[in-house]
Motif scaffolding. Structure first.
Motif, PDB file in Angstrom:
ATOM      1  N   ARG A  93      -2.286 -13.454  13.155  1.00 35.38           N
ATOM      2  CA  ARG A  93      -3.665 -12.970  13.076  1.00 35.38           C
ATOM      3  C   ARG A  93      -3.701 -11.631  12.347  1.00 35.38           C
ATOM      4  O   ARG A  93      -4.558 -11.405  11.478  1.00 35.38           O
ATOM      5  N   ALA A  94      -2.769 -10.755  12.683  1.00 38.17           N
ATOM      6  CA  ALA A  94      -2.702  -9.448  12.027  1.00 38.17           C
ATOM      7  C   ALA A  94      -2.460  -9.620  10.532  1.00 38.17           C
ATOM      8  O   ALA A  94      -3.053  -8.926   9.706  1.00 38.17           O
ATOM      9  N   TYR A 118      -4.036  -4.958  16.610  1.00 41.11           N
ATOM     10  CA  TYR A 118      -2.787  -5.631  16.999  1.00 41.11           C
ATOM     11  C   TYR A 118      -2.277  -5.071  18.326  1.00 41.11           C
ATOM     12  O   TYR A 118      -1.928  -5.827  19.239  1.00 41.11           O
ATOM     13  N   ARG A 134       8.415  -7.553  13.527  1.00 40.77           N
ATOM     14  CA  ARG A 134       7.064  -7.595  12.962  1.00 40.77           C
ATOM     15  C   ARG A 134       6.711  -6.264  12.325  1.00 40.77           C
ATOM     16  O   ARG A 134       7.077  -5.210  12.835  1.00 40.77           O
ATOM     17  N   VAL A 146       3.293  -4.221  10.907  1.00 41.56           N
ATOM     18  CA  VAL A 146       1.842  -4.226  10.770  1.00 41.56           C
ATOM     19  C   VAL A 146       1.430  -2.932  10.083  1.00 41.56           C
ATOM     20  O   VAL A 146       1.854  -1.843  10.490  1.00 41.56           O
ATOM     21  N   SER A 147       0.639  -3.029   9.034  1.00 38.71           N
ATOM     22  CA  SER A 147       0.152  -1.815   8.378  1.00 38.71           C
ATOM     23  C   SER A 147      -1.369  -1.826   8.314  1.00 38.71           C
ATOM     24  O   SER A 147      -2.001  -2.832   8.643  1.00 38.71           O
ATOM     25  N   GLU A 148      -1.943  -0.715   7.885  1.00 37.22           N
ATOM     26  CA  GLU A 148      -3.392  -0.465   7.903  1.00 37.22           C
ATOM     27  C   GLU A 148      -3.822  -0.059   9.316  1.00 37.22           C
ATOM     28  O   GLU A 148      -3.816  -0.878  10.245  1.00 37.22           O
ATOM     29  N   LEU A 183      -6.073  -2.147  11.628  1.00 36.67           N
ATOM     30  CA  LEU A 183      -5.444  -3.427  11.957  1.00 36.67           C
ATOM     31  C   LEU A 183      -4.336  -3.217  12.993  1.00 36.67           C
ATOM     32  O   LEU A 183      -4.126  -4.058  13.866  1.00 36.67           O
ATOM     33  N   HIS A 199       0.803  -1.227   0.000  1.00 38.55           N
ATOM     34  CA  HIS A 199       0.000   0.000   0.000  1.00 38.55           C
ATOM     35  C   HIS A 199       0.834   1.274   0.000  1.00 38.55           C
ATOM     36  O   HIS A 199       0.349   2.332  -0.385  1.00 38.55           O
ATOM     37  N   GLU A 219      -4.147  -6.335  21.241  1.00 34.11           N
ATOM     38  CA  GLU A 219      -3.855  -7.721  21.620  1.00 34.11           C
ATOM     39  C   GLU A 219      -2.437  -7.905  22.129  1.00 34.11           C
ATOM     40  O   GLU A 219      -2.175  -8.783  22.941  1.00 34.11           O
ATOM     41  N   ASP A 250      -1.516 -17.287  16.946  1.00 32.89           N
ATOM     42  CA  ASP A 250      -0.465 -16.295  17.143  1.00 32.89           C
ATOM     43  C   ASP A 250      -0.953 -14.912  16.739  1.00 32.89           C
ATOM     44  O   ASP A 250      -1.511 -14.734  15.649  1.00 32.89           O
ATOM     45  N   LEU A 251      -0.716 -13.914  17.589  1.00 36.91           N
ATOM     46  CA  LEU A 251      -1.324 -12.603  17.335  1.00 36.91           C
ATOM     47  C   LEU A 251      -0.743 -11.890  16.115  1.00 36.91           C
ATOM     48  O   LEU A 251      -1.467 -11.186  15.411  1.00 36.91           O
ATOM     49  N   TYR A 252       0.516 -12.147  15.800  1.00 33.80           N
ATOM     50  CA  TYR A 252       1.090 -11.504  14.617  1.00 33.80           C
ATOM     51  C   TYR A 252       0.525 -12.156  13.350  1.00 33.80           C
ATOM     52  O   TYR A 252       0.170 -11.483  12.389  1.00 33.80           O
ATOM     53  N   ARG A 260      -5.672 -10.888   8.837  1.00 31.44           N
ATOM     54  CA  ARG A 260      -6.644  -9.798   8.686  1.00 31.44           C
ATOM     55  C   ARG A 260      -6.231  -8.863   7.557  1.00 31.44           C
ATOM     56  O   ARG A 260      -7.062  -8.355   6.808  1.00 31.44           O
ATOM     57  N   PHE A 261      -4.922  -8.614   7.448  1.00 28.63           N
ATOM     58  CA  PHE A 261      -4.413  -7.744   6.393  1.00 28.63           C
ATOM     59  C   PHE A 261      -4.803  -8.288   5.024  1.00 28.63           C
ATOM     60  O   PHE A 261      -5.334  -7.563   4.167  1.00 28.63           O
ATOM     61  N   TRP A 262      -4.552  -9.588   4.810  1.00 23.30           N
ATOM     62  CA  TRP A 262      -4.848 -10.171   3.500  1.00 23.30           C
ATOM     63  C   TRP A 262      -6.340 -10.273   3.232  1.00 23.30           C
ATOM     64  O   TRP A 262      -6.797 -10.096   2.101  1.00 23.30           O
TER      65      TRP A 262
END
Lengths: 210, 231
Positions: B94-95, A72, A61, A63-65, A68, A50, A75, B90-92, B98-100
């Motif tokens: 999971r992220a 994250y 790690r 994480v984007s968006e 989301l 994106h 959690e 696993d929480l990562y 959700r992204f996909w």
């Protein structure tokens, strides 16, 4: 674990969502500010799909968006809950956050950067959507109830909602005076100056999406 | 909370409703399937989803949940311990899942629908380009999520499998229009995954018949074209 980093951009309501989530949890983080008109190799490497902010870097790690990232952060870290515990309430929070994202944000923002009849169309659409949100707020302090939740964080871009919506106006006051939010809110003058400076760019972007 | 009455408001053709049916099937949950007529929406649908008035809606013990991906997450969270988990533990991961899932709807499906609904040949051609680019990303996503195993969810079906797999009928319909976003040369992993997914019993029972879907799509497109030219 190494400190959390957040790739952000000045004035981005999406990046603001991620910052508020981290501030709510009391997680120390380092801000890496992007120039969105001259994107860094770091941003393009971490969000090749994106190419937008915000991007959360937590150890190895990525994480984007924005929404989301908020889920994250909720959690991954201790602290006040951002999403409720009950599965039904979580589904409702996600539903309304999506509603804000997909139905409210676009006409709301477009009404700032367009003119004439086009603008009138967006103003009308935004008003209809805000009316739905007004009804949803229904006397609560926050969309999340007594405390800030996912929907409140999603809706942060909707400042300056007009007089028609008293509950939303009250919500804006509650939201902007919240400790965590205050930590992440840029100086109002700076923000206005930034938008004025970039007005033409925003108008061009708006035109391109029509 | 587990147990209780489950009703699904959907249509036979909707890939979004199919996601919910898949999730319920994979979890081994029985439900009352209510077929809606979208030209004559039931009072139940309108009162259950007053904001969007769309399918699918899952009604669990009288309480409605809307939006297909949200419903699937709800099913997984409300029926923890019933059947396999759809979201990763696993929480990562999971992220990432959700992204996909969000990408599938916001990018892949959005441009895919444009290949049918685009107003000009130019628009449609651009949509084809975007869809193929999105399919390429999904191919890489499969590699990342599956880690060599048969599904996005690993050894068993997960959230992304359900989200993307609901498009199996759309894939087959597109092939009659000569458009293959997941073909064997460009997206070999996805192509193989789709065959594998479509062969599962839980999927076969809810996939709409391709011929019926092609006819339905033709009718809808003709109506849309007529509506445009009548304006």
């Amino acid at each position: 674990m190494s400190p959390v980093k957040l790739i952000t951009a000045f004035g981005s309501p999406f990046a603001h969502r991620a910052e508020v989530a981290l501030a709510l949890k009391g997680v120390p983080f380092e801000l890496i500010t992007e120039d969105l008109y001259n994107k860094s190799e770091l941003l393009l490497r971490h969000n090749p799909i994106h190419k937008t902010v915000p991007v959360l870097l937590h150890d190895d790690r990525t994480v984007s968006e924005s929404l989301l990232i908020v889920e994250y952060v909720d959690e991954a870290f201790d602290g006040p809950r951002i999403l409720p515990a009950d599965p039904y309430d979580r589904a409702m929070a996600r539903f309304w956050a999506h509603f804000v994202e997909n139905k409210v944000s676009k006409p709301f923002w477009m009404s700032f950067w367009t003119e004439g009849e086009v603008r009138e169309g967006f103003v009308k659409e935004a008003r209809e959507m805000l009316a739905v949100l007004e009804a949803q707020l229904d006397g609560k302090r926050f969309f999340g109830g007594e405390s800030l939740g996912l929907v409140d964080i999603a809706a942060i871009g909707l400042m300056g909602s007009d007089d028609e919506f008293p509950a939303l106006r009250r919500w804006v006051k509650e939201y902007t005076s919240h400790e965590a939010v205050k930590k992440c809110t840029p100086d109002a003058q700076k923000l206005i100056a930034y938008f004025v400076e970039n007005e033409e760019k925003y108008q061009q972007i708006a035109k391109a999406t029509l | 909370m587990a147990g209780g009455e489950l009703k699904l408001l959907g249509t036979w053709a909707s890939p979004f409703a199919m996601r919910v049916k898949l999730a319920l099937n994979f979890k081994g949950l029985s439900y009352d399937n209510i077929e809606e007529d979208l030209r004559n929406k039931s009072d139940l649908l309108i009162s259950s989803n007053p904001v969007h008035k769309k399918v699918p809606v899952l009604i669990h013990n009288g309480k409605p949940i809307c939006e297909s991906r949200i419903i699937v997450e709800y099913i997984d969270e409300a029926f923890v311990g019933t059947g396999p988990s759809l979201l990763p533990a696993d929480l990562y991961e999971r992220a990432i899942a959700r992204f996909w899932a969000a990408y599938i709807d916001n990018k892949l499906l959005a441009s895919w629908f444009q290949t049918f609904t685009g107003k000009t040949e130019e628009e449609k051609a651009e949509a084809v380009k975007q869809t193929l680019a999105a399919a390429e990303h999904m191919e890489a996503a499969f590699k990342e999520c599956s880690k060599g195993k048969p599904f996005f969810g690993g050894n068993s079906v997960g959230y992304v499998d359900v989200t993307l797999g609901s498009l199996v009928a759309l894939v087959r319909t597109s092939e009659t229009y000569d458009f293959k976003p997941f073909d064997a040369t460009r997206s070999p992993l996805l192509n193989a995954w789709l065959e594998r997914f479509a062969a599962l019993d839980a999927v076969k029972t809810v996939v709409p018949d391709t011929d019926r879907l092609v006819d339905y799509a033709k009718t809808r497109l003709a109506e849309a074209a007529a509506a445009v030219s009548n304006n």
